[in-house]
Enzyme design. Structure first.
Site, mmCIF file in Angstrom:
data_model
loop_
_atom_site.group_PDB
_atom_site.id
_atom_site.type_symbol
_atom_site.label_atom_id
_atom_site.label_comp_id
_atom_site.label_asym_id
_atom_site.label_seq_id
_atom_site.Cartn_x
_atom_site.Cartn_y
_atom_site.Cartn_z
ATOM 1 N NE ARG A 1 -52.425 51.928 25.070
ATOM 2 C CZ ARG A 1 -52.655 50.651 25.341
ATOM 3 N NH1 ARG A 1 -51.954 49.710 24.717
ATOM 4 N NH2 ARG A 1 -53.566 50.295 26.215
ATOM 5 C CE LYS B 1 -51.248 53.192 28.339
ATOM 6 N NZ LYS B 1 -52.356 53.861 29.082
ATOM 7 C CG HIS C 1 -55.211 57.914 22.041
ATOM 8 N ND1 HIS C 1 -54.300 56.876 22.143
ATOM 9 C CD2 HIS C 1 -56.150 57.663 22.983
ATOM 10 C CE1 HIS C 1 -54.676 56.050 23.097
ATOM 11 N NE2 HIS C 1 -55.796 56.502 23.628
ATOM 12 N NE ARG D 1 -55.777 52.564 22.349
ATOM 13 C CZ ARG D 1 -55.530 51.284 22.590
ATOM 14 N NH1 ARG D 1 -55.102 50.505 21.610
ATOM 15 N NH2 ARG D 1 -55.717 50.774 23.797
ATOM 16 C CG HIS E 1 -58.664 48.590 26.954
ATOM 17 N ND1 HIS E 1 -59.863 49.003 26.407
ATOM 18 C CD2 HIS E 1 -57.774 49.580 26.676
ATOM 19 C CE1 HIS E 1 -59.702 50.184 25.828
ATOM 20 N NE2 HIS E 1 -58.450 50.546 25.977
ATOM 21 C CE1 TYR F 1 -63.196 53.917 22.318
ATOM 22 C CE2 TYR F 1 -62.559 52.090 23.726
ATOM 23 C CZ TYR F 1 -62.236 53.230 23.031
ATOM 24 O OH TYR F 1 -60.957 53.703 23.057
#
Length: 323
Positions: free
Chosen positions: A175, A201, A269, A272, A295, A304
């Site tokens: 990110r 995150k 983004h 990514r 994730h 994806y």
């Protein structure tokens, strides 16, 4: 030893009584300290709850008390959601608002302050599924080529910096905040390592491999940078030596995608997304890609597979003799 998290400033609400405002403050503190939610998520949850309480005060014609909120009915929640939808609020925002209200309801229940059963009876709003739009492999590589911007009147070190950042976004699937949050000591020199520790995150760290040619681009930028780059300071800095703003990289990509004839979806983004999609298309393991991207849930990474399936179907339709 766990770092102590300072208490949030007490919430003040004109539409609710002191007891409910106090529980809201305790809930937000819990989300930050225990759940480690980002400041932006906390701000959004607090805003959604305030809007709901403001609506309920007008809807009921009285200040919302803790006892009255605990006795919330499904019709009240549906009326609030309908009001928000009438304001042209999208499905994702409505889903976030409902998630925040449910979180607050569960918190009150755990604290013995009542059970807001109406919130669990409400179905989450449907949202249109949109797949990330990856950039084609050849174009993604060109973003990391400083020569693509040779005609711009910018210092060579800035061109080298931007190329290094975008190479890192595409080469390691970071990110933009993760890339710009790297300290100089976090990034090995070429030939001295091939992984970096990234803080993602929720302040969660993960180990991410980095290509030697990406490290070479970073080393080239560091050698050209006129500013001091101490080990504990950010490795990517702005024109005046301060931390580099994500907006600078976003503007750089806007200029480059215009020159390369790419759509508006070609954002930092998207690099990514391209990293994940291109790995998957070459046989990458979904679980491994989940770890690389940071994730928390595999279901997030599985989006994806939809992108890759669409690409394969497109090739099939355009090349099959009976297509």
């Amino acid at each position: 030893m766990a770092r102590e998290v300072p208490a949030l400033q007490a919430v003040e609400l004109e539409c609710a009584d002191e007891g409910l405002a106090r529980e809201m403050t305790r809930w937000l503190t819990h989300l930050r300290a225990e759940r480690r939610l980002s400041p932006k998520t906390l701000e959004a949850y607090a805003r959604d709850l305030r809007q709901c309480l403001t609506f309920l005060a007008e809807h009921w014609g009285a200040q919302v008390t803790l006892k009255r909120f605990a006795a919330l009915e499904a019709t009240d929640v549906r009326a609030f959601m309908a009001m928000r939808r009438a304001d042209d609020i999208g499905g994702r925002s409505l889903m976030r608002a409902l998630a925040g209200l449910r979180s607050f309801g569960r918190f009150l229940e755990r604290e013995g302050k009542g059970k807001v059963g109406a919130l669990s009876a409400i179905r989450a709003p449907k949202i249109a599924k949109s797949l990330p739009k990856p950039i084609q492999m050849a174009a993604a590589k060109r973003f990391a080529d400083a020569d693509e911007r040779a005609g711009e009147e910018r210092d060579p070190w800035i061109l080298a910096r931007d190329a290094a950042v975008m190479a890192l976004l595409y080469g390691s699937g970071l990110r933009i905040a993760e890339a710009l949050g790297l300290k100089r000591r976090d990034v090995p020199k070429p030939g001295e390592g091939d992984v970096i520790i990234v803080t993602g995150k929720g302040n969660k760290t993960r180990m991410v491999p980095v290509l030697q040619n990406v490290l070479a681009l970073i080393a080239n930028y560091v050698a050209m940078c006129p500013h001091s780059l101490p080990p504990a300071g950010p490795i990517f800095v702005g024109a005046r030596g301060g931390p580099l703003s994500p907006r600078i990289i976003q503007l750089t990509m806007e200029r480059l995608r215009g020159a390369l004839g790419l759509p508006d979806s070609a954002t930092p983004h998207a690099l990514r997304h391209s990293f994940a999609t291109h790995l998957l298309s070459r046989g990458g393991d979904l679980r491994a890609i989940q770890e690389l991207l940071g994730h928390a849930s595999l279901s997030t990474t599985q989006i994806y597979t939809g992108i890759d399936s669409e690409r394969l179907l497109e090739v099939y339709r355009s090349t099959h003799p009976r297509g």
